[in-house]
Design an enzyme around this catalytic site. Structure first.
Site, short mmCIF file in Angstrom:
data_model
loop_
_atom_site.label_atom_id
_atom_site.label_comp_id
_atom_site.label_asym_id
_atom_site.label_seq_id
_atom_site.Cartn_x
_atom_site.Cartn_y
_atom_site.Cartn_z
N TYR A 122 49.09 42.07 38.54
CA TYR A 122 49.76 42.21 39.61
C TYR A 122 50.90 42.30 40.15
CZ TYR A 122 50.12 38.37 43.89
OH TYR A 122 51.25 38.59 45.44
N ARG A 130 58.44 25.56 41.09
CA ARG A 130 57.94 26.16 42.96
C ARG A 130 59.33 25.78 44.00
NH1 ARG A 130 57.07 28.00 38.60
NH2 ARG A 130 54.95 29.04 38.14
N GLY A 137 47.58 36.23 56.72
CA GLY A 137 47.35 37.17 57.51
C GLY A 137 46.49 36.64 58.97
N SER A 170 56.11 39.15 46.40
CA SER A 170 56.00 38.50 46.08
C SER A 170 57.18 37.54 44.82
CB SER A 170 54.92 37.96 45.49
OG SER A 170 54.62 36.48 44.75
N SER A 171 57.93 36.24 45.05
CA SER A 171 58.52 35.75 44.02
C SER A 171 58.11 35.95 42.53
CB SER A 171 58.76 34.69 44.53
OG SER A 171 57.85 33.28 43.65
N CYS A 172 56.58 36.32 42.42
CA CYS A 172 56.42 36.53 40.42
C CYS A 172 56.58 37.50 40.06
CB CYS A 172 55.04 35.97 40.50
SG CYS A 172 53.73 36.99 41.08
N LYS A 201 52.59 45.32 42.73
CA LYS A 201 52.94 45.65 43.81
C LYS A 201 54.41 46.12 43.85
CE LYS A 201 50.99 42.15 46.37
NZ LYS A 201 50.69 42.14 47.39
N HIS A 241 45.46 28.67 43.98
CA HIS A 241 46.86 28.12 43.37
C HIS A 241 47.41 27.11 43.54
CE1 HIS A 241 48.36 32.74 45.94
NE2 HIS A 241 48.69 32.29 44.56
N GLY A 299 42.88 35.86 55.97
CA GLY A 299 43.43 34.78 54.75
C GLY A 299 44.40 33.92 55.17
N1 NDP Z 1 49.64 33.27 49.15
C1 NDP Z 1 51.01 33.12 48.27
O1 NDP Z 1 50.94 31.71 48.21
C2 NDP Z 1 51.74 34.02 48.33
C3 NDP Z 1 51.31 35.35 48.83
N2 NDP Z 1 51.88 36.60 48.49
C4 NDP Z 1 51.65 37.49 49.59
O2 NDP Z 1 50.80 37.51 50.87
C5 NDP Z 1 49.95 38.73 50.97
C6 NDP Z 1 48.78 37.55 51.60
O3 NDP Z 1 48.33 36.84 50.65
P1 NDP Z 1 46.92 35.21 51.47
O4 NDP Z 1 47.15 35.62 52.72
O5 NDP Z 1 47.59 34.38 50.11
O6 NDP Z 1 45.63 35.99 50.43
P2 NDP Z 1 43.98 36.24 50.79
O7 NDP Z 1 43.16 36.09 49.52
O8 NDP Z 1 44.25 34.73 51.44
O9 NDP Z 1 44.21 36.93 51.27
C7 NDP Z 1 43.79 38.64 51.33
C8 NDP Z 1 43.50 38.90 52.46
O10 NDP Z 1 43.02 40.24 52.05
C9 NDP Z 1 42.30 40.79 52.41
N3 NDP Z 1 41.27 41.48 51.16
C10 NDP Z 1 40.84 41.61 49.65
N4 NDP Z 1 41.08 42.59 49.92
C11 NDP Z 1 39.93 43.54 50.76
C12 NDP Z 1 39.95 45.00 50.61
N5 NDP Z 1 39.21 45.67 49.96
N6 NDP Z 1 39.28 45.04 51.72
C13 NDP Z 1 39.66 44.53 53.36
N7 NDP Z 1 40.47 43.40 52.90
C14 NDP Z 1 41.14 42.86 51.46
C15 NDP Z 1 40.41 39.26 52.34
O11 NDP Z 1 39.62 39.52 53.08
P3 NDP Z 1 38.48 38.70 52.66
O12 NDP Z 1 38.48 37.71 53.04
O13 NDP Z 1 37.49 39.50 53.39
O14 NDP Z 1 38.42 38.28 51.03
C16 NDP Z 1 41.79 38.33 52.78
O15 NDP Z 1 42.15 38.43 54.10
C17 NDP Z 1 49.11 39.68 50.08
O16 NDP Z 1 50.07 40.47 50.07
C18 NDP Z 1 50.10 38.42 48.89
O17 NDP Z 1 50.93 39.05 47.58
C19 NDP Z 1 53.29 36.62 48.86
C20 NDP Z 1 53.80 35.70 48.12
C21 NDP Z 1 53.26 34.29 47.76
C1 F7E Z 2 52.62 33.12 44.71
C2 F7E Z 2 52.31 33.15 43.36
O1 F7E Z 2 51.16 32.02 42.29
C3 F7E Z 2 51.42 32.93 41.02
O2 F7E Z 2 52.03 32.23 40.58
P1 F7E Z 2 51.93 30.41 40.12
O3 F7E Z 2 53.61 30.11 41.32
O4 F7E Z 2 52.34 30.84 39.01
O5 F7E Z 2 50.81 29.82 40.12
P2 F7E Z 2 50.63 28.91 41.15
O6 F7E Z 2 51.09 28.73 42.29
O7 F7E Z 2 49.38 28.83 39.93
O8 F7E Z 2 51.13 28.21 40.57
C4 F7E Z 2 50.98 28.01 38.71
C5 F7E Z 2 51.57 26.31 38.47
O9 F7E Z 2 51.44 25.46 38.79
C6 F7E Z 2 50.11 24.28 37.73
N1 F7E Z 2 48.99 24.09 37.94
C7 F7E Z 2 49.08 22.20 37.57
N2 F7E Z 2 47.82 22.71 38.32
C8 F7E Z 2 47.45 22.91 39.20
C9 F7E Z 2 46.24 23.71 40.00
O10 F7E Z 2 45.17 22.48 40.15
N3 F7E Z 2 46.08 24.82 39.87
C10 F7E Z 2 46.89 25.72 39.95
N4 F7E Z 2 46.92 27.18 39.87
N5 F7E Z 2 48.47 25.77 38.84
C11 F7E Z 2 48.78 24.20 38.95
C12 F7E Z 2 50.57 25.67 36.42
O11 F7E Z 2 50.28 25.05 35.26
C13 F7E Z 2 51.79 26.16 36.48
O12 F7E Z 2 52.67 25.85 36.32
C14 F7E Z 2 50.90 34.55 41.03
O13 F7E Z 2 49.56 34.19 39.79
C15 F7E Z 2 51.21 34.68 42.16
O14 F7E Z 2 49.84 34.82 42.44
C16 F7E Z 2 51.85 34.79 43.20
O15 F7E Z 2 52.36 35.73 43.84
#
Ligand code: NDP
Ligand code: F7E
Length: 321
Positions: A137, A210, A17, A108-110, A141, A180, A14
């Site tokens: 979600y 954000r 990761g 997460s901040s959310c 968390k 996102h 991911g």
């Molecule tokens: N991205 C963001 O903006 C933010 C992320 N986070 C947190 O950070 C962490 C990582 O997020 P992020 O890297 O963005 O997520 P990704 O979706 O990029 O990665 C998630 C990973 O988890 C693996 N996974 C999901 N389900 C399973 C399962 N059942 N068994 C084994 N592996 C699994 C996925 O595997 P596969 O590749 O096979 O799908 C993937 O490698 C999470 O806890 C998320 O909540 C917190 C705040 C913001």
């Molecule tokens: C990291 C955090 O991420 C999530 O929270 P979020 O920050 O609200 O999510 P987001 O990254 O998708 O930002 C959304 C904001 O952005 C605007 N927006 C504009 N244009 C696009 C667009 O094209 N895509 C998306 N997704 N949003 C858009 C949209 O209208 C909104 O105002 C949690 O669910 C949860 O997963 C979590 O942990």
């Protein structure tokens, strides 16, 4: 983190990761354990227990979860709460049972209340109504955080919990509907540029703000916390500054080199009006981010062009003839 320590990076494919795996590999770690979902489905309790019983894992970074943008969270809340509860329950419990020395859990901040006082201090958790679009979600968390704190209190398990801001960078997901905001907008502006579309549509009003942390900075922060943080209290992880979605869109438009106009789809949710976190607890440990948003966008778009741009997908030979 000791270079010879046996570390399980859960979710190594991911966004977070893969950055952590990159950082640990660069730092010379020799005993990193990774499993694809096809090898180890973390929602399968028996398989997770057997894995930890067999592998002698010493430290765990839990970066595996069901993750997505605001629309994915809004539409698939059942999947988000189920999969995240299963993954975190299985990994936290099996790690403790197997004698793992330290585990990092990612919130997460959310998770903070929709209208929390800004910047948001860690004490604000559970002090007000949550944002409905990602409540399933967020509740999952918060259960994970509570489980880590309860296992520390009852069993002395050294599980620590970070609260990351929005993250972005190489390895992100760019599917327009489920991604996102930042990667979704990169994809939208890129596709419009390639197609010569005159307008790009943004979701929502563009007024929400954000806080974005580049994923290599996030990886550094995770490793820093594994080395220097042993408290049961959650700790915010972010750059300590935010930007309005509309201003982010302008930055992405310039990074991509798109010259058309913007419109807003007000049928899409805005989500949290703002979720800027107070990062003084983190900064007091000596950590600071290194990559600015402008530089991070440049690196992310370069990675996107090399690895994720739709036109890079090979058109099947027969289809091309
Ligand atoms: N991205 C963001 O903006 C933010 C992320 N986070 C947190 O950070 C962490 C990582 O997020 P992020 O890297 O963005 O997520 P990704 O979706 O990029 O990665 C998630 C990973 O988890 C693996 N996974 C999901 N389900 C399973 C399962 N059942 N068994 C084994 N592996 C699994 C996925 O595997 P596969 O590749 O096979 O799908 C993937 O490698 C999470 O806890 C998320 O909540 C917190 C705040 C913001
Ligand atoms: C990291 C955090 O991420 C999530 O929270 P979020 O920050 O609200 O999510 P987001 O990254 O998708 O930002 C959304 C904001 O952005 C605007 N927006 C504009 N244009 C696009 C667009 O094209 N895509 C998306 N997704 N949003 C858009 C949209 O209208 C909104 O105002 C949690 O669910 C949860 O997963 C979590 O942990």
């Amino acid at each position: 983190m000791d270079r010879n320590s046996r570390i399980f990076v859960a979710g190594h494919r991911g966004l977070v990761g893969s950055a952590i795996l990159r950082r640990l590999t660069e730092a010379g770690h020799t005993d990193l354990v990774i499993r694809d979902r096809s090898q180890l489905d973390l929602t399968d309790q028996a398989a997770v227990r057997a894995f930890f019983d067999r592998e002698g894992i010493e430290q765990v970074i839990l970066a595996a979860a069901k993750v997505g943008g605001i629309l994915a969270n809004d539409r698939f809340g059942g999947d988000f709460i189920r999969d995240n509860l299963l993954i975190q329950n299985n990994v936290i419990d099996a790690a403790w049972r197997a004698g793992v020395k330290k585990l990092l859990f990612l919130g997460s901040s959310c998770l903070y209340p929709k209208h929390a006082e800004q910047p948001i201090k860690e004490e604000a958790l559970l002090t007000g109504e949550m944002e409905p679009s990602n409540k399933p979600y967020a509740v999952a968390k918060i259960a994970g955080i509570t489980m880590c704190q309860a296992y520390r209190r009852q069993y002395g398990f050294n599980a620590i919990c970070a609260m990351p801001s929005n993250l972005y960078g190489p390895g992100d997901h760019f599917e327009p509907e489920t991604s996102h905001a930042l990667p979704g907008m990169i994809r939208r502006f890129h596709d419009a540029k390639v197609a010569g579309d005159p307008t790009v549509t943004l979701w929502g009003t563009g007024t929400p703000r954000r806080e974005f942390l580049y994923v290599d900075d996030m990886a550094d922060a995770c490793i820093h916390l594994m080395d220097h943080y042993d408290s049961g209290e959650i700790i915010n992880v972010g750059p300590g500054e935010d930007i309005a979605i509309a201003d982010l869109a302008a930055l992405i438009r310039d990074t991509v080199g798109y010259t058309g106009t913007l419109t807003h789809d007000l049928s899409k949710p805005d989500g949290h009006p703002r979720k800027l976190m107070d990062v003084s607890r983190l900064f007091a440990t000596g950590w600071r981010p290194k990559v600015s948003l402008e530089e991070g966008l440049r690196r992310t778009y370069d990675w996107f062009l090399e690895n994720a741009a739709p036109e890079r997908r090979q058109v099947p030979k027969q289809a091309a003839e």
